[in-house]
Design an enzyme around this catalytic site. Sequence first.
Site, PDB file in Angstrom:
ATOM      1  N   LYS A 291       0.854  -1.180   0.000  1.00  0.00           N
ATOM      2  CA  LYS A 291       0.000   0.000   0.000  1.00  0.00           C
ATOM      3  C   LYS A 291       0.896   1.239   0.000  1.00  0.00           C
ATOM      4  O   LYS A 291       1.856   1.300   0.762  1.00  0.00           O
ATOM      5  CB  LYS A 291      -0.918  -0.032   1.235  1.00  0.00           C
ATOM      6  CG  LYS A 291      -2.155   0.823   1.091  1.00  0.00           C
ATOM      7  CD  LYS A 291      -3.246   0.455   2.074  1.00  0.00           C
ATOM      8  CE  LYS A 291      -4.381   1.462   1.977  1.00  0.00           C
ATOM      9  NZ  LYS A 291      -5.546   1.089   2.770  1.00  0.00           N
ATOM     10  N   GLU A 377     -19.555  -5.798   9.640  1.00  0.00           N
ATOM     11  CA  GLU A 377     -20.573  -5.029  10.369  1.00  0.00           C
ATOM     12  C   GLU A 377     -21.573  -5.942  11.075  1.00  0.00           C
ATOM     13  O   GLU A 377     -22.001  -5.666  12.193  1.00  0.00           O
ATOM     14  CB  GLU A 377     -21.301  -4.081   9.408  1.00  0.00           C
ATOM     15  CG  GLU A 377     -20.468  -2.882   8.961  1.00  0.00           C
ATOM     16  CD  GLU A 377     -19.484  -3.176   7.824  1.00  0.00           C
ATOM     17  OE1 GLU A 377     -19.532  -4.299   7.272  1.00  0.00           O
ATOM     18  OE2 GLU A 377     -18.676  -2.288   7.489  1.00  0.00           O
ATOM     19  N   ARG A 405     -25.651  -2.707   6.531  1.00  0.00           N
ATOM     20  CA  ARG A 405     -25.193  -4.087   6.362  1.00  0.00           C
ATOM     21  C   ARG A 405     -25.651  -4.994   7.517  1.00  0.00           C
ATOM     22  O   ARG A 405     -25.610  -6.197   7.405  1.00  0.00           O
ATOM     23  CB  ARG A 405     -23.654  -4.108   6.342  1.00  0.00           C
ATOM     24  CG  ARG A 405     -23.033  -3.749   5.034  1.00  0.00           C
ATOM     25  CD  ARG A 405     -22.969  -4.973   4.145  1.00  0.00           C
ATOM     26  NE  ARG A 405     -22.688  -4.620   2.779  1.00  0.00           N
ATOM     27  CZ  ARG A 405     -21.500  -4.761   2.188  1.00  0.00           C
ATOM     28  NH1 ARG A 405     -20.496  -5.253   2.852  1.00  0.00           N
ATOM     29  NH2 ARG A 405     -21.357  -4.433   0.928  1.00  0.00           N
TER      30      ARG A 405
END
Length: 634
Positions: A291, A377, A405
């Site tokens: 990243k 979630e 969600r």
Amino acid sequence: MPGPAAYPHLAAIDSPADVRALPEAELPAVAEELRKYLIDTVSQMGGHFAAGLGTVELTLALHYVYDTPNDRLVWDVGHQAYPHKVLTGRRDRLHTIKGNGGLAPFLSRAESEYDTFGVGHSSTSISAALGMAIADELQHAPGADPKAPRRHHVAVIGDGAISAGLAFEALNHAGSLETDLLVILNDNDMSISENVGALSNYFARVLSGRLYASLKEGSKKILRRIPAAWELARRSEEHMKGMVLPGTLFEEMGFNYIGPIDGHDVGGLVKTLRNVRNLHGPQFLHVVTRKGKGYAPAEADPIKWHGPGPFDPDKAVIFKEKSSGPSYSQVFGEWLCDMAESDPRIVGITPAMREGSGLVEFSRRFPDRYFDVAIAEQHAVTLAAGLACEGMRPVVAIYSTFLQRAYDQLIHDVALQKLPVTFALDRAGVVGGDGATHQGAFDLTFMRCVPNLTIMAPADENECRQMLYTAVCLGAPAAVRYPRGVGPGVAPRAEMEALPIGKAELRREGRSGLAIFAFGTMVQAVSATAERLDATLVNMRFVKPIDAALIMRMADRHEYLVTVEENVIAGGAGDAVLEVLTAHGYARPVLQLGLPDRFIEHGTRADNLTAAGLDPASLAAAIDRWWQPRQQRA
Ligand SMILES: Cc1ncc(C[n+]2csc(CCOP(=O)(O)OP(=O)(O)O)c2C)c(N)n1
């Protein structure tokens, strides 16, 4: 924007066909330009950054090998897809991303034929790509149109996004079919924060290969003392290897596992993808990336550079946004620390949003009571329910849009069982740059119909703190929904006091015959209008239970009523007011103001509010338009 001189290759790429026309040897040079272009552009307007730097070579190789858009390339989340946007005809508009009328923050089918599936929320790519692949099979079944083009289907998903249940549901299904599908795991060992969880640990072990070695050594020592067991272990070593060597998990799920391979070696990627393209059935390609690749500060601190604002690329300084005070997320974070200090039952839970939710300090100070459950979630909410069953007081810090969600968990696991879970609902209302996928537009509507749930909307920072405290004191399911960014600047009082449940606050009493019931952020937004029109202004505080007694008292004294909220009008807080009026036989003209029945696109939060007619000026105009012809009759 720097001109074509700075980007000779990129300037000649208007679509992936141009990429495919290049000799393979030129791809590293294109990658270098692409990366530089991202740095130059994102530094000017801000946006998702570190993830895109990590996918430069992968994006290039995918468009080089696959015949996009005929072949379907499905990105997960879409925050890592800036390089994809650049290569698919949106190079010159990249600087408009997230802005009003600009490129979408994530991927959008309406924006480009190369965006095969609209995203913003994570972990959808495998399901969507599988659906497309099955459609392709069905469309080529015997008797189908022989001219329909055959396609390849590729889902690209990060090691953070793959931790969600949805991704596993899709893997579970895909692995049981013979459908041709390539799942690429973009493994950079990061979510927004450090990636967490057993799966993430597994990927790390796969990469280091150390587990196998240590397991072998460790078990040798123990088993040698038990000869029969040693023989069994020796014979099953092959199996043992399989248990811990790369990819077994995915092999066991029915995929052909390939990798791990270097995600920054564009030549290697091209070669591998060409081979994989010819394989049949579900394929799993494990690609290792970094990243922030190519921009040293982002490599060193990918959390800080996940989604920076505009910055000076040479000095690596992110320009500070001018802010008038603490954000609601900070108010929440401080409250949680204060609360945890005095109440050992407090537990803080986040589904992979530590920084955004204001939990950094809490995670440092209370590591034993802090749980980042990864992008999960549903699990976050049911985990809280379990904790609450045993006497803890869990606080789920979750963005309004992501609670969508976990709707069944909210109903079935928390509300139905009256468990004392507090939902700290951040980013409720419009959110600005993250756009349509992330607007917190619906929570009042979808929560209000759930029995046993108390719902509060603070008008300012102090009220937010007191409401969070009220929620915990309640000992029952409760949600406090607050917006992105800063509030009107009412400093939170250190001492905490529980508010009377279901009681509104009368802010001003007017004599004009007009009463305004305002919820949350809208109290401040209409206060000048209330003053100017000599209207009564009520800060409703509670959406549920709603202050029916006060609504009726107001309806007795006022002929005309206005409701205003930062939630869709359909089923929202204003409807709660109407329900009270109807139930008690009041027939009053009511103007309902709130978010319209359409998705609000990206821009700044101020742009969004204006688009929805909820900025102070638009509200004033809407109320004037409605009120003026009625005023004489009042
Ligand atoms: C359902 C859902 N929850 C949370 C988020 C917020 N979010 C956006 S990107 C991201 C991290 C994704 O990590 P990963 O897939 O590994 O991609 P990386 O940024 O590391 O490239 C998170 C948590 C989201 N978009 N959708």
